[in-house]
Design a protein around this motif. Structure first.
Motif, PDB file in Angstrom:
ATOM      1  N   ARG A  16       0.823  -1.206   0.000  1.00  0.00           N
ATOM      2  CA  ARG A  16       0.000   0.000   0.000  1.00  0.00           C
ATOM      3  C   ARG A  16       0.860   1.260   0.000  1.00  0.00           C
ATOM      4  O   ARG A  16       0.552   2.228  -0.694  1.00  0.00           O
ATOM      5  CB  ARG A  16      -0.928  -0.017   1.220  1.00  0.00           C
ATOM      6  CG  ARG A  16      -2.077  -0.989   1.098  1.00  0.00           C
ATOM      7  CD  ARG A  16      -2.891  -1.062   2.379  1.00  0.00           C
ATOM      8  NE  ARG A  16      -4.131  -1.795   2.191  1.00  0.00           N
ATOM      9  CZ  ARG A  16      -5.008  -2.045   3.153  1.00  0.00           C
ATOM     10  NH1 ARG A  16      -4.749  -1.626   4.393  1.00  0.00           N
ATOM     11  NH2 ARG A  16      -6.116  -2.716   2.880  1.00  0.00           N
ATOM     12  N   ALA A  17       1.938   1.244   0.774  1.00  0.00           N
ATOM     13  CA  ALA A  17       2.828   2.405   0.809  1.00  0.00           C
ATOM     14  C   ALA A  17       3.452   2.660  -0.564  1.00  0.00           C
ATOM     15  O   ALA A  17       3.546   3.800  -1.015  1.00  0.00           O
ATOM     16  CB  ALA A  17       3.916   2.211   1.858  1.00  0.00           C
ATOM     17  N   VAL A  18       3.864   1.583  -1.230  1.00  0.00           N
ATOM     18  CA  VAL A  18       4.454   1.736  -2.561  1.00  0.00           C
ATOM     19  C   VAL A  18       3.416   2.248  -3.544  1.00  0.00           C
ATOM     20  O   VAL A  18       3.719   3.078  -4.417  1.00  0.00           O
ATOM     21  CB  VAL A  18       5.052   0.394  -3.036  1.00  0.00           C
ATOM     22  CG1 VAL A  18       5.466   0.475  -4.503  1.00  0.00           C
ATOM     23  CG2 VAL A  18       6.258   0.023  -2.184  1.00  0.00           C
ATOM     24  N   LEU A  31      -0.833  16.292  -5.256  1.00  0.00           N
ATOM     25  CA  LEU A  31      -2.125  15.620  -5.166  1.00  0.00           C
ATOM     26  C   LEU A  31      -2.755  15.811  -3.797  1.00  0.00           C
ATOM     27  O   LEU A  31      -2.058  15.911  -2.786  1.00  0.00           O
ATOM     28  CB  LEU A  31      -1.971  14.119  -5.422  1.00  0.00           C
ATOM     29  CG  LEU A  31      -1.505  13.668  -6.802  1.00  0.00           C
ATOM     30  CD1 LEU A  31      -1.292  12.161  -6.798  1.00  0.00           C
ATOM     31  CD2 LEU A  31      -2.505  14.064  -7.874  1.00  0.00           C
ATOM     32  N   ARG A  32      -4.080  15.824  -3.788  1.00  0.00           N
ATOM     33  CA  ARG A  32      -4.827  15.807  -2.541  1.00  0.00           C
ATOM     34  C   ARG A  32      -4.890  14.371  -2.011  1.00  0.00           C
ATOM     35  O   ARG A  32      -4.650  13.424  -2.747  1.00  0.00           O
ATOM     36  CB  ARG A  32      -6.247  16.322  -2.765  1.00  0.00           C
ATOM     37  CG  ARG A  32      -6.338  17.769  -3.233  1.00  0.00           C
ATOM     38  CD  ARG A  32      -7.755  18.108  -3.641  1.00  0.00           C
ATOM     39  NE  ARG A  32      -8.168  17.294  -4.783  1.00  0.00           N
ATOM     40  CZ  ARG A  32      -9.352  17.406  -5.387  1.00  0.00           C
ATOM     41  NH1 ARG A  32     -10.239  18.274  -4.936  1.00  0.00           N
ATOM     42  NH2 ARG A  32      -9.644  16.638  -6.418  1.00  0.00           N
ATOM     43  N   VAL A  33      -5.232  14.245  -0.744  1.00  0.00           N
ATOM     44  CA  VAL A  33      -5.407  12.913  -0.168  1.00  0.00           C
ATOM     45  C   VAL A  33      -6.447  12.138  -0.970  1.00  0.00           C
ATOM     46  O   VAL A  33      -6.266  10.947  -1.276  1.00  0.00           O
ATOM     47  CB  VAL A  33      -5.823  13.004   1.312  1.00  0.00           C
ATOM     48  CG1 VAL A  33      -6.186  11.612   1.849  1.00  0.00           C
ATOM     49  CG2 VAL A  33      -4.722  13.626   2.153  1.00  0.00           C
ATOM     50  N   SER A  34      -7.524  12.799  -1.338  1.00  0.00           N
ATOM     51  CA  SER A  34      -8.589  12.127  -2.091  1.00  0.00           C
ATOM     52  C   SER A  34      -8.111  11.685  -3.465  1.00  0.00           C
ATOM     53  O   SER A  34      -8.556  10.646  -3.982  1.00  0.00           O
ATOM     54  CB  SER A  34      -9.808  13.051  -2.222  1.00  0.00           C
ATOM     55  OG  SER A  34      -9.453  14.255  -2.891  1.00  0.00           O
ATOM     56  N   LEU A  42      -7.449   2.865  -2.271  1.00  0.00           N
ATOM     57  CA  LEU A  42      -7.455   2.764  -0.810  1.00  0.00           C
ATOM     58  C   LEU A  42      -8.485   3.718  -0.220  1.00  0.00           C
ATOM     59  O   LEU A  42      -8.867   4.707  -0.842  1.00  0.00           O
ATOM     60  CB  LEU A  42      -6.067   3.094  -0.261  1.00  0.00           C
ATOM     61  CG  LEU A  42      -4.924   2.188  -0.707  1.00  0.00           C
ATOM     62  CD1 LEU A  42      -3.588   2.776  -0.265  1.00  0.00           C
ATOM     63  CD2 LEU A  42      -5.105   0.779  -0.152  1.00  0.00           C
ATOM     64  N   GLY A  43      -8.896   3.444   1.007  1.00  0.00           N
ATOM     65  CA  GLY A  43      -9.799   4.352   1.701  1.00  0.00           C
ATOM     66  C   GLY A  43      -9.093   5.644   2.076  1.00  0.00           C
ATOM     67  O   GLY A  43      -7.863   5.689   2.206  1.00  0.00           O
ATOM     68  N   SER A  44      -9.852   6.692   2.270  1.00  0.00           N
ATOM     69  CA  SER A  44      -9.274   8.009   2.579  1.00  0.00           C
ATOM     70  C   SER A  44      -8.502   7.993   3.892  1.00  0.00           C
ATOM     71  O   SER A  44      -7.418   8.576   3.993  1.00  0.00           O
ATOM     72  CB  SER A  44     -10.380   9.071   2.647  1.00  0.00           C
ATOM     73  OG  SER A  44     -10.970   9.242   1.382  1.00  0.00           O
ATOM     74  N   SER A  45      -9.014   7.300   4.908  1.00  0.00           N
ATOM     75  CA  SER A  45      -8.328   7.290   6.197  1.00  0.00           C
ATOM     76  C   SER A  45      -7.019   6.504   6.098  1.00  0.00           C
ATOM     77  O   SER A  45      -5.989   6.922   6.653  1.00  0.00           O
ATOM     78  CB  SER A  45      -9.226   6.693   7.278  1.00  0.00           C
ATOM     79  OG  SER A  45      -9.602   5.364   6.945  1.00  0.00           O
ATOM     80  N   SER A  48      -4.540   8.670   4.190  1.00  0.00           N
ATOM     81  CA  SER A  48      -4.047   9.764   5.023  1.00  0.00           C
ATOM     82  C   SER A  48      -2.985   9.266   5.998  1.00  0.00           C
ATOM     83  O   SER A  48      -1.946   9.909   6.197  1.00  0.00           O
ATOM     84  CB  SER A  48      -5.210  10.394   5.790  1.00  0.00           C
ATOM     85  OG  SER A  48      -4.755  11.464   6.591  1.00  0.00           O
ATOM     86  N   ARG A  49      -3.211   8.089   6.624  1.00  0.00           N
ATOM     87  CA  ARG A  49      -2.231   7.538   7.562  1.00  0.00           C
ATOM     88  C   ARG A  49      -0.926   7.191   6.842  1.00  0.00           C
ATOM     89  O   ARG A  49       0.163   7.459   7.362  1.00  0.00           O
ATOM     90  CB  ARG A  49      -2.797   6.288   8.252  1.00  0.00           C
ATOM     91  CG  ARG A  49      -3.902   6.571   9.259  1.00  0.00           C
ATOM     92  CD  ARG A  49      -4.110   5.368  10.173  1.00  0.00           C
ATOM     93  NE  ARG A  49      -4.430   4.159   9.421  1.00  0.00           N
ATOM     94  CZ  ARG A  49      -5.670   3.798   9.085  1.00  0.00           C
ATOM     95  NH1 ARG A  49      -6.692   4.585   9.427  1.00  0.00           N
ATOM     96  NH2 ARG A  49      -5.882   2.688   8.419  1.00  0.00           N
ATOM     97  N   LEU A  50      -1.030   6.601   5.655  1.00  0.00           N
ATOM     98  CA  LEU A  50       0.169   6.244   4.907  1.00  0.00           C
ATOM     99  C   LEU A  50       0.951   7.488   4.492  1.00  0.00           C
ATOM    100  O   LEU A  50       2.186   7.515   4.585  1.00  0.00           O
ATOM    101  CB  LEU A  50      -0.213   5.434   3.664  1.00  0.00           C
ATOM    102  CG  LEU A  50      -0.649   3.990   3.924  1.00  0.00           C
ATOM    103  CD1 LEU A  50      -1.292   3.403   2.680  1.00  0.00           C
ATOM    104  CD2 LEU A  50       0.536   3.133   4.369  1.00  0.00           C
TER     105      LEU A  50
END
Length: 262
Positions: A16-18, A31-34, A42-45, A48-50
């Motif tokens: 997921r991080a990659v 880019l925005r988080v969205s 991936l989900g927004s939360s 955001s954490r990644l």
């Protein structure tokens, strides 16, 4: 779209991080988080954490005014190390720099990675148009001279499996059928070089040659590129072409010898 993260046979968190890093390399500067969430699936939360974790690790950075994310310069040292330690890059760098200086054209080296080619370095001669090609940039195999040289190391069935039809047309001059591609690659194998005229971008042309390793396999390819008029104009390009063909083949041979080819 960036490849979506999966958890089959991999560490899900790392994958997921990659995928987030690749999203930030997808074309837009910030880019925005969205936006990242949409590109990765991936989900927004989770996204955001990644991003927050990667920011702490200096892999990404957030603009303090816009709150938009971009890749950080902290990733640069990793990319530079990977490039500089690649054997083809080490063997080709000085050869291509000299080639660009002598001819006044652009000089590239690339390797095949999956269905695309990846550039390892690019030098601009005085007669080459401004290039936005950088180390790490990718390009289609079927629409470039350098890509056709890389494909010359594969058989017809391998090429069809790698690049299903229809082959994407980038201009009206792009090769879009495997039958025509087979013919062009046969010419590469017979002559030792490829000619590409405006297949990827109008107004540009290239001459390319394959690079081989000690086993004789095609492991890379180089190209001279510039305005189509310099490489294809009857008054100037055709007169220069034989000399430029010799230049690119000799440069490819020099790199091949540095890699152990006989």
């Amino acid at each position: 779209m960036v490849n979506r993260a999966t958890d089959v046979g991999t560490n899900q968190s790392v994958e997921r991080a990659v995928s987030v890093l690749r999203a930030l390399d997808s074309g837009r500067a910030e880019l925005r988080v969205s936006d990242v969430a949409e590109l990765t699936g991936l989900g927004s939360s989770t996204t955001s954490r990644l991003l927050s974790t990667l920011e702490r690790l200096d892999m990404v950075e957030r603009d303090p005014v816009s709150n938009l994310y971009r890749l950080s310069l902290g990733i640069l040292s990793l990319a530079a190390t990977a490039t500089n330690r690649h054997p083809v890059h080490r063997a080709a760098r000085m050869v291509l720099q000299d080639l660009a200086t002598r001819t006044g054209l652009g000089a590239n080296v690339a390797v095949r990675r999956g269905t695309e080619l990846t550039f390892l370095c690019n030098f601009e001669g005085t007669r080459a148009p401004k290039s936005y090609t950088q180390a790490g940039h990718t390009a289609p195999l079927h629409a470039t001279g350098i890509g056709k040289c890389l494909l010359a190391g594969l058989g017809p069935e391998e090429r069809r499996e790698l690049l299903p039809e229809p082959l994407v047309a980038h201009t009206d001059f792009t090769t879009t059928s495997h039958e025509l591609l087979d013919t062009e690659i046969d010419i590469v194998r017979r002559t030792g070089y490829a000619i590409e005229a405006e297949e990827r971008a109008l107004g540009r042309a290239s001459l390319a040659a394959p690079v081989r390793d000690a086993s004789g396999d095609v492991v890379a390819a180089i190209s001279l590129w510039g305005p189509a008029s310099l490489l294809g104009d009857p008054a100037e390009g055709e007169g220069r072409r034989p000399a430029l063909v010799r230049e690119v083949i000799e440069a490819a041979d020099a790199i091949s010898q540095a890699l152990g080819a006989l």
